[in-house]
Motif scaffolding. Structure first.
Motif, mmCIF file in Angstrom:
data_model
loop_
_atom_site.group_PDB
_atom_site.id
_atom_site.type_symbol
_atom_site.label_atom_id
_atom_site.label_comp_id
_atom_site.label_asym_id
_atom_site.label_seq_id
_atom_site.Cartn_x
_atom_site.Cartn_y
_atom_site.Cartn_z
ATOM 1 N N UNK A 8 24.320 -29.734 31.075
ATOM 2 C CA UNK A 8 23.067 -29.171 31.566
ATOM 3 C C UNK A 8 22.527 -30.080 32.667
ATOM 4 N N UNK A 9 22.642 -29.648 33.912
ATOM 5 C CA UNK A 9 22.196 -30.426 35.060
ATOM 6 C C UNK A 9 20.756 -30.118 35.454
ATOM 7 N N UNK A 16 15.332 -35.625 40.001
ATOM 8 C CA UNK A 16 15.621 -36.192 41.326
ATOM 9 C C UNK A 16 14.752 -35.540 42.393
ATOM 10 N N UNK A 17 14.618 -34.212 42.348
ATOM 11 C CA UNK A 17 13.802 -33.513 43.343
ATOM 12 C C UNK A 17 12.336 -33.937 43.256
ATOM 13 N N UNK A 64 10.682 -29.352 32.602
ATOM 14 C CA UNK A 64 11.834 -29.439 31.703
ATOM 15 C C UNK A 64 11.549 -28.796 30.342
ATOM 16 N N UNK A 65 10.388 -29.054 29.776
ATOM 17 C CA UNK A 65 10.108 -28.577 28.420
ATOM 18 C C UNK A 65 9.528 -27.167 28.419
ATOM 19 N N UNK A 71 20.704 -25.692 34.376
ATOM 20 C CA UNK A 71 21.801 -25.447 35.309
ATOM 21 C C UNK A 71 23.053 -25.968 34.606
ATOM 22 N N UNK A 72 23.950 -25.073 34.241
ATOM 23 C CA UNK A 72 25.137 -25.468 33.502
ATOM 24 C C UNK A 72 26.347 -25.534 34.415
#
Length: 80
Positions: A8-9, A16-17, A64-65, A71-72
Motif C-alpha cells: 500500500x503506497x 511525501x507530497x 490517511x485515516x 495505492x496498491x
C-alpha cells in the motif's frame, strides 16, 4: 502458484507530497516574520516550523485515516 505480494503506497505518497507542500516558506509561512501569513518567501522560523509540523500531522492523519488513501502495487507474474 503463490499469491502476489501487495504494498500500500497511499500513505507514503501522501506523506511525501504533504511534506513538500507544507514545508515552511515553500508555498506559505504561518506565522511569518512580519505578517500572519506570507506566500513563497522561502524563509522560516522556529515558531513556523512548529506550526507547520502540527498542521502536517493533522492533515496527514485526516488523509490517511479518515479519507483512506490507498495505492496498491503488485509484482507482475512471470510469463511461463
Amino acid at each position: 502458484m503463490a499469491a502476489a505480494a501487495t504494498t500500500d503506497w497511499g500513505p507514503i505518497i501522501a506523506a511525501v507530497a504533504l511534506f513538500i507542500l507544507l514545508s515552511p516558506g515553500f508555498l506559505f509561512q504561518l506565522p511569518a516574520r512580519v505578517r500572519v501569513v506570507e506566500l513563497g518567501n522561502m524563509g522560516t522560523s522556529v515558531l513556523s516550523i512548529l506550526v507547520h509540523t502540527i498542521l502536517y500531522f493533522c492533515v496527514l492523519t485526516i488523509v490517511v485515516v479518515a479519507v483512506g488513501v490507498h495505492v496498491y502495487s503488485t509484482k507482475p507474474h512471470p510469463i511461463e
